[in-house]
Design an enzyme around this catalytic site. Sequence first.
Site, PDB file in Angstrom:
ATOM      1  N   ASN A   1      -0.890   3.914   4.192  1.00 42.90           N
ATOM      2  CA  ASN A   1       0.463   3.242   3.476  1.00 42.90           C
ATOM      3  C   ASN A   1       0.590   1.830   2.905  1.00 42.90           C
ATOM      4  OD1 ASN A   1       2.003   5.855   3.681  1.00 42.90           O
ATOM      5  ND2 ASN A   1       1.649   5.597   5.557  1.00 42.90           N
ATOM      6  N   TYR A   2      -0.384   0.960   3.451  1.00 43.40           N
ATOM      7  CA  TYR A   2      -0.279  -0.355   3.293  1.00 43.40           C
ATOM      8  C   TYR A   2      -1.469  -1.161   2.713  1.00 43.40           C
ATOM      9  CZ  TYR A   2       4.127  -0.190   5.808  1.00 43.40           C
ATOM     10  OH  TYR A   2       5.523   0.020   6.123  1.00 43.40           O
ATOM     11  N   LEU A   3      -2.560  -0.572   2.799  1.00 40.28           N
ATOM     12  CA  LEU A   3      -3.882  -1.217   2.484  1.00 40.28           C
ATOM     13  C   LEU A   3      -4.449  -0.648   1.112  1.00 40.28           C
ATOM     14  CD1 LEU A   3      -5.718  -0.808   5.952  1.00 40.28           C
ATOM     15  CD2 LEU A   3      -4.110  -2.814   4.920  1.00 40.28           C
TER      16      LEU A   3
ATOM     17  N   SER B   1      -2.485  -5.904   3.105  1.00 40.19           N
ATOM     18  CA  SER B   1      -3.574  -5.731   2.010  1.00 40.19           C
ATOM     19  C   SER B   1      -4.238  -7.182   1.922  1.00 40.19           C
ATOM     20  CB  SER B   1      -3.305  -5.402   0.686  1.00 40.19           C
ATOM     21  OG  SER B   1      -2.727  -4.064   0.717  1.00 40.19           O
TER      22      SER B   1
ATOM     23  N   SER C   1      -1.506   2.262   8.551  1.00 41.07           N
ATOM     24  CA  SER C   1      -1.705   1.206   7.554  1.00 41.07           C
ATOM     25  C   SER C   1      -2.663   1.588   6.475  1.00 41.07           C
ATOM     26  CB  SER C   1      -2.063   0.022   8.499  1.00 41.07           C
ATOM     27  OG  SER C   1      -3.141   0.022   9.172  1.00 41.07           O
TER      28      SER C   1
END
Length: 792
Positions: free
Chosen positions: A722-724, A595, A719
């Site tokens: 799930n990640y940003l 992030s 991403s």
Amino acid sequence: MSGDHLHNDSQIEADFRLNDSHKHKDKHKDREHRHKEHKKDKEKDREKSKHSNSEHKDSEKKHKEKEKNKHKDGSSEKHKDKHKDRDKEKRKEEKIRAAGDAKIKKEKENGFSSPPRIKDEPEDDGYFVPSKEDIKPLKRPRDEDDADYKPKKIKTEDIKKEKKRKLEEEEDGKLKKPKNKDKKVAEPDNKKKKPKKEEEQKWKWWEEERYPEGIKWKFLEHKGPVFAPPYEPLPDGVKFYYDGKVMKLSPKTEEVATFFAKMLDHEYTTKEIFRKNFFKDWRKEMTNDEKNTITNLSKCDFTQMSQYFKAQSEARKQMSKEEKLKVKEENEKLLKEYGFCVMDNHRERIANFKIEPPGLFRGRGNHPKMGMLKRRIMPEDIIINCSKDAKVPSPPSGHKWKEVRHDNKVTWLVSWTENIQGSIKYIMLNPSSRIKGEKDWQKYETARRLKKCVDKIRNQYREDWKSKEMKVRQRAVALYFIDKLALRAGNEKEEGETADTVGCCSLRVEHINLHPELDGQEYVVEFDFPGKDSIRYYNKVPVEKRVFKNLQLFMENKQPEDDLFDRLNTGILNKHLQDLMEGLTAKVFRTYNASITLQQQLKELTAADENVAAKILSYNRANRAVAILCNHQRAPPKTFEKSMMNLQSKIDAKKDQLADARRDLKSAKADAKVMKDAKTKKVVESKKKAVQRLEEQLMKLEVQATDREENKQIALGTSKLNYLDPRITVACQSHCTSSGRTKGREAYTPEGSFRELVQCKKWGVPIEKIYNKTQREKFAWAIDMTDEDYEF
DNA sequence: TAGTCTACTTAGGAGGCCCCTA
DNA sequence: TAGGGGCCTCCTAAGTAGACTA
């Protein structure tokens, strides 16, 4: 705390020698065979890269020749197998290389090295450990009578409303610009009214108070799962041959045979482990007579079965519009009935309401169990979870559930145990549901708390590199990798049960190479290991000297197949992290670093005065930087080369058009100079506009080509999903627009600045250009709550 | 403390839907 | 209108991590 001066390098080494008790020897034998395999693979890789080009051509020729001679079981013969394997591995290798290249390219382009965030972040002097208040749960006010809640009225859209909305959407879709145009260049923001309408009807759970920790729901009712349709025997005309002779199979045997036949064109069926496992499990389903006859898989001919399924698939594609509509309606009916549950007073979408059908297990990488028979799941295998006061779903007639449970400390509705690994499978809610959304939001809040104390944690692990305790040093170096390289934690795995993959804590000596100097850089660590899903992680990273020296020590007196961090596992690491910050685990670093990288990259790459297409490209580039960091790879699309060629020819054609248009403009200008009348002036104006239009179109195509090329082997979706932190994206969309406003020509002409403002609103990047419908549903909470000032 | 179980998130691939172009 | 191709959705494998047990 001892300073650097107290521990020079030789002291470090001495410390370790004193502390090292060579525990690793225990694991030595277990790993020997794995090491050998890994080594073999590496050698293969090296060999392949030497010969890849010529080999490819040769094997293609051979392949074509041998194509004619198929195995009796319908799979192509050995050469084809090898060819396929080689091709795939080559593709893999290219993928890795390209990912590396992309990484280097990115470093050059954006000054983004892997990963810049450690250095780029502002220094935080204070050792910040968040207080309890900092981590209080996300709140939403809940009705007082919640505790005794009985479902009365479903607040969300009911079926009719939903149908109406769908109809509206469909109608709207006819009026709206086609979806794909989204990808090209933006149209004015003010045309995008529909999503807002959609969102208005949604339940804003994020504005309500959460349940106490551990309680997931108070009322849960659903209709249970949808089972796989029963097996339909093959028509009599579809024959199975054994050793050249027709053989009628018993229904059970035939069913399992069809699983193999359906996969005949897949690489799996050429793999030895797959074939062995399949054959073993298949034989278990056979009658005694069949078992006595069918003793060799290579003598089995599944070709007719395979052709039958292909024809069926083709027939499905060729169905008339009406037939397709009928199927669609049936699916929708099923979804309506089984695809939703009532959780507390809301109707929520279920993610996977269908039970996995029987088939052959498709483990990834070199999974030792690939090809095994995934048995059919029956109601007697199923555990239903619902609330006590809910109507328990009825099992199919003549059957009963394994168990009905009322556990509101879990989120699943249905579970069963699968037979391959003995693991439990669940039916859970869709990502757009409250229960998943809250968890997601919480995940990003934890990552944001890490931001506040990450400097302190980094200072701590730097100190720990000098510790006298081996365990502490290993923990500190591992944590450095997890932080710097966004590696996964690396839980221990049962050997022989899964493919041999590793993460940080489970790295083995063979997975790294130390280079005191490489390509002009000092202290370079070369990582090469199979990660999750057997995706290769390959990276050469310059590290700090102390890390390098520590690694040398960790590797001392160890065999390649020994654990690099023999005193460490994910439990130890996470326990330590928990002490540093409540809720901190190794996984949080990945979320945090992904992030923060996105946020930094967006700031660096996005220029306010760019047009929308360029802004989307910048966003994708920022997203790509994260995907590279997290090693999210994909196989290049099969049609990639072709589609690039098509795009290139479009670009060429556009260039020709532009040249013609310019020529026209020039001659129109010459005419106007001579004629000097209004008519010719008008012609010049229209020719100018035509040139402008073509220039824009060309630019769009070129941007599209760049984006596609850069995306060839990188998967952005993982991403993004799930990640940003979605709030960064949402804020950026408004930020891009508003920063344009402030950066306009205000200083020069107020009038101009006004025009700029309108222009910016018109050209702002609508969220629809970044998130598709599903993603917008998942991130509805972020879209609703975020303003342009949001900082991760 | 290690091993096992459970619950959840993260992941890439397959295939089909739907839009665009000829 | 058909065919091609890109994107989206579904599917389910493969991770992480906490709880529990011996």
